[in-house]
Design a protein around this motif. Structure first.
Motif, PDB file in Angstrom:
ATOM      1  N   ILE A   1       0.836  -1.197   0.000  1.00 43.34           N
ATOM      2  CA  ILE A   1       0.000   0.000   0.000  1.00 43.34           C
ATOM      3  C   ILE A   1       0.874   1.252   0.000  1.00 43.34           C
ATOM      4  O   ILE A   1       0.565   2.251  -0.672  1.00 43.34           O
ATOM      5  N   ALA A   2       1.990   1.194   0.693  1.00 40.01           N
ATOM      6  CA  ALA A   2       2.901   2.344   0.742  1.00 40.01           C
ATOM      7  C   ALA A   2       3.409   2.687  -0.659  1.00 40.01           C
ATOM      8  O   ALA A   2       3.494   3.866  -1.027  1.00 40.01           O
TER       9      ALA A   2
ATOM     10  N   LEU B   1       1.925   2.079  -3.574  1.00 35.61           N
ATOM     11  CA  LEU B   1       0.841   2.647  -4.381  1.00 35.61           C
ATOM     12  C   LEU B   1       0.551   4.084  -3.963  1.00 35.61           C
ATOM     13  O   LEU B   1       0.309   4.952  -4.816  1.00 35.61           O
ATOM     14  N   LEU B   2       0.558   4.349  -2.672  1.00 40.90           N
ATOM     15  CA  LEU B   2       0.317   5.720  -2.204  1.00 40.90           C
ATOM     16  C   LEU B   2       1.409   6.668  -2.696  1.00 40.90           C
ATOM     17  O   LEU B   2       1.136   7.835  -3.016  1.00 40.90           O
ATOM     18  N   ALA B   3       2.642   6.160  -2.782  1.00 41.43           N
ATOM     19  CA  ALA B   3       3.726   6.994  -3.291  1.00 41.43           C
ATOM     20  C   ALA B   3       3.494   7.365  -4.747  1.00 41.43           C
ATOM     21  O   ALA B   3       3.771   8.491  -5.177  1.00 41.43           O
ATOM     22  N   LYS B   4       2.939   6.423  -5.518  1.00 45.76           N
ATOM     23  CA  LYS B   4       2.650   6.687  -6.934  1.00 45.76           C
ATOM     24  C   LYS B   4       1.472   7.650  -7.094  1.00 45.76           C
ATOM     25  O   LYS B   4       1.332   8.310  -8.119  1.00 45.76           O
ATOM     26  N   LEU B   5       0.612   7.715  -6.065  1.00 42.24           N
ATOM     27  CA  LEU B   5      -0.563   8.596  -6.112  1.00 42.24           C
ATOM     28  C   LEU B   5      -0.330   9.886  -5.321  1.00 42.24           C
ATOM     29  O   LEU B   5      -1.286  10.564  -4.933  1.00 42.24           O
TER      30      LEU B   5
ATOM     31  N   ILE C   1      -3.606  -3.025   7.053  1.00 40.65           N
ATOM     32  CA  ILE C   1      -3.426  -3.805   5.830  1.00 40.65           C
ATOM     33  C   ILE C   1      -2.137  -3.351   5.155  1.00 40.65           C
ATOM     34  O   ILE C   1      -1.876  -2.151   5.025  1.00 40.65           O
ATOM     35  N   GLN C   2      -1.333  -4.309   4.707  1.00 43.25           N
ATOM     36  CA  GLN C   2      -0.020  -3.976   4.153  1.00 43.25           C
ATOM     37  C   GLN C   2       0.045  -4.069   2.631  1.00 43.25           C
ATOM     38  O   GLN C   2       0.778  -3.305   1.993  1.00 43.25           O
TER      39      GLN C   2
ATOM     40  N   LEU D   1      -7.065   3.274   0.014  1.00 39.65           N
ATOM     41  CA  LEU D   1      -5.741   2.805   0.428  1.00 39.65           C
ATOM     42  C   LEU D   1      -5.356   3.393   1.785  1.00 39.65           C
ATOM     43  O   LEU D   1      -4.771   2.703   2.636  1.00 39.65           O
ATOM     44  N   LEU D   2      -5.694   4.660   1.998  1.00 43.00           N
ATOM     45  CA  LEU D   2      -5.407   5.294   3.284  1.00 43.00           C
ATOM     46  C   LEU D   2      -6.189   4.617   4.404  1.00 43.00           C
ATOM     47  O   LEU D   2      -5.669   4.399   5.514  1.00 43.00           O
TER      48      LEU D   2
END
Length: 278
Positions: free
Chosen positions: A120-121, A123-127, A241-242, A233-234
């Motif tokens: 998730i980390a 994907l959040l970086a990409k968003l 959840i990882q 995701l947040l």
């Protein structure tokens, strides 16, 4: 020279050890006899190739096939191509010998599917440049007031992205059953609503305490589908959840639009080929 014949059940003690390794992914189907036809190719009384077919109630117009062999065996594949107007075969993109046999038999590539797990980390970086929506309109809330419109949209979107191999014409109530059979998270699965119209949705499914799957995705027009994903995701991250798994079909423009920030060409694809009688 090999010989091909139809059988009712496969006996493990007659199979070449190298072929047994190839059959690992379909052992469950062979053990449970979840097949319509089963053919074997033998050489010196040892099974060196198998081919099977089955039908899918969800996509009833096609026959599905799979084959495994220690060497190219066109006759083994041809044994499955009788009396059916539409046949679907799938394999990994790097299974070149299978692809060559299928293409020589007239199959054409119609879909590539990319399946991958991400933290998730990551994907959040990409968003990072996407502004998350303030809060999720949960599927649970939609089910209270807009049940039929939601499942009608889900049905329509799926059918529109499966025109090569059409789905059965199920009712919206049956689509509701399909979604709940997959243990959807009704609180974190989100729906976008504008002027009381459903404009987008992302379904989430819990797999383990640390891992989720992203399921059916839909959108209409220029909606903020990535903003919904970022909020989800947040929220998943808050729950501990990882990782999440995604699945993107090249025929599904909804999922492709959502995940356009990911370079799917770096992911091994599951290729689907179709043979249609003239």
């Amino acid at each position: 020279m090999y010989k091909v014949r139809k059988i009712q059940e496969l006996m493990d003690d007659t199979i070449h050890p190298e072929l047994l390794v190839q059959l690992t992914e379909v052992k469950w189907r062979l053990d449970s006899k979840k097949y319509e036809e089963l053919f074997i190719a033998t050489k010196d009384s040892v099974v060196t190739g198998i081919a099977m077919s089955w039908f899918n109630d969800f996509h009833p117009m096609a026959k599905y096939i799979q084959f495994f062999a220690l060497e190219p065996m066109p006759a083994l594949l041809e044994s499955l191509l009788q009396s059916q107007k539409k046949v679907v075969f799938s394999c990994w993109e790097d299974e070149q010998s299978k692809i060559k046999m299928a293409e020589q038999a007239g199959f054409q590539l119609f879909r590539q599917t990319y399946m991958a797990t991400f933290s998730i980390a990551a994907l959040l970086a990409k968003l990072e440049n996407i502004q998350a929506i303030p809060q999720i309109t949960a599927l649970a809330q939609i089910l209270q007031h807009q049940r039929e419109p939601f499942f009608s949209a889900l049905k329509r979107n799926y059918e529109e992205t499966h025109i090569h191999n059409p789905a059965q014409n199920f009712s919206w109530q049956e689509w509701e059953e399909f979604l709940f059979d997959d243990e959807v998270d009704t609180e974190l699965s989100g729906v976008l609503v504008e002027d009381e119209q459903i404009t987008g949705y992302i379904m989430l499914h819990a797999v383990t305490e640390k891992h989720y799957e992203i399921g059916w995705v839909g959108q209409s027009g220029e909606v903020h589908i990535q903003a919904l994903l970022k909020r989800q995701l947040l929220e998943l991250q808050k729950k501990g959840i990882q990782t999440v798994e995604i699945e993107v079909d090249t025929t599904d423009w909804h999922a492709r639009a959502l995940f356009r920030f990911i370079d799917l060409q770096q992911v091994r694809s599951w290729n689907s080929y179709i043979l249609e009688a003239i």
